[in-house]
Design an enzyme around this catalytic site. Sequence first.
Site, PDB file in Angstrom:
ATOM      1  N   SER A 123      30.264  40.534  42.170  1.00 42.63           N
ATOM      2  CA  SER A 123      30.795  39.307  42.778  1.00 42.63           C
ATOM      3  C   SER A 123      29.959  38.012  42.649  1.00 42.63           C
ATOM      4  O   SER A 123      29.698  37.607  41.337  1.00 42.63           O
ATOM      5  CB  SER A 123      31.014  39.633  44.359  1.00 42.63           C
ATOM      6  OG  SER A 123      31.495  38.489  44.994  1.00 42.63           O
ATOM      7  N   ASP A 262      41.447  44.129  44.079  1.00 43.93           N
ATOM      8  CA  ASP A 262      40.174  43.480  44.174  1.00 43.93           C
ATOM      9  C   ASP A 262      40.643  41.866  44.297  1.00 43.93           C
ATOM     10  O   ASP A 262      41.494  41.219  43.734  1.00 43.93           O
ATOM     11  CB  ASP A 262      39.444  43.309  42.997  1.00 43.93           C
ATOM     12  CG  ASP A 262      37.988  43.234  43.152  1.00 43.93           C
ATOM     13  OD1 ASP A 262      37.599  42.364  43.696  1.00 43.93           O
ATOM     14  OD2 ASP A 262      37.101  44.128  42.798  1.00 43.93           O
ATOM     15  N   HIS A 289      37.753  44.801  46.727  1.00 47.72           N
ATOM     16  CA  HIS A 289      36.646  44.179  46.184  1.00 47.72           C
ATOM     17  C   HIS A 289      35.370  45.209  46.300  1.00 47.72           C
ATOM     18  O   HIS A 289      33.992  44.913  45.697  1.00 47.72           O
ATOM     19  CB  HIS A 289      36.328  42.867  46.831  1.00 47.72           C
ATOM     20  CG  HIS A 289      35.201  41.978  46.097  1.00 47.72           C
ATOM     21  ND1 HIS A 289      35.426  41.412  44.747  1.00 47.72           N
ATOM     22  CD2 HIS A 289      34.337  41.259  46.622  1.00 47.72           C
ATOM     23  CE1 HIS A 289      34.419  40.789  44.541  1.00 47.72           C
ATOM     24  NE2 HIS A 289      33.597  40.581  45.754  1.00 47.72           N
TER      25      HIS A 289
END
Length: 315
Positions: A123, A262, A289
């Site tokens: 991320s 995601d 995610h």
Amino acid sequence: MKRLFLAALLLSFGSIGICRDAPEPGQGFIDVPGGPVWYKVTGTGAGIPVLTLHGGPGGTSCKFSLLEPLGEKRTIIRYDQLGTGRSGRPDDVSLWTVEHYVEELHVLRQKLGLTQMHLLGHSWGASLAAAYVLEKGTDGIASVIFSSPLLSTPLWVRDANLQRSQLPEDVQRTLTEHEKAGTTDSKEYEAASEVYYERHMYAGKRPETLAACKSAPWSQSVYEYMWGPQEFYATGTLVDFDVTDRLHEIHVPVLFMTGEFDEARPETVAGFQKLIPGSQFTVIADAGHSTLGKKPEEYRMILESFLESVENSGQ
């Protein structure tokens, strides 16, 4: 699951070899600009160490404890970025910049003696990984893993808006009303946000907090300063972050990973993959995610397969 294994292309990077020069297992603190950073080293395997970069900004490294079973083959290193987790929490907001975190990572790497390493960013951690190799170069970087990557805030916002449009109308209305009113700290906004999170963060109900995370709280202040009040609502200093026009400059083996549902949408991540010749792309089915948290065994298997292919290339 979609996998594009381009092992033949990895041969062009030559033989990586085996790294036996890794930090000893243990944990402690390293002083970086702005304060102390907590780190943990696990495993004594002979493979090239993996240095992990957690998400957020303001998240913590605790979920990377799920990679510790790989320690038999290679050293796994995780750390809490300054301002969050077990690390120091200075009040100076001038520290919360991409440039600071790049320098923090560089100091940490030097003090741990990581002359050779794989770099894994999840991320926001993928943002940091990209910024690091583009700023500091790839000397000693065996590979880069972009896990559910944030590489372009404009594209992230575009995708978030698409995913929001697929939520129930009453949920969308609640989110919009509170964002316009500036009441994103309300219980109603939090409850509506959870609908989005269950779809795109967890791909199911929010799981129980890992034991490793309970004593290392994340930083809401860093998160909101750099990102915003929620994953799908960017208002912070990263609002214009975008490295897509420079991804072609990364000339080491690269793996892109993302979850089927995601926030980092597979279609968008596939587009990133096309910008780096020879890179690989994998989608983890039935995951959001939080791919490592939802599918730890599959995540570890995909990661280790890629790392071994890199290290065995040309041998």
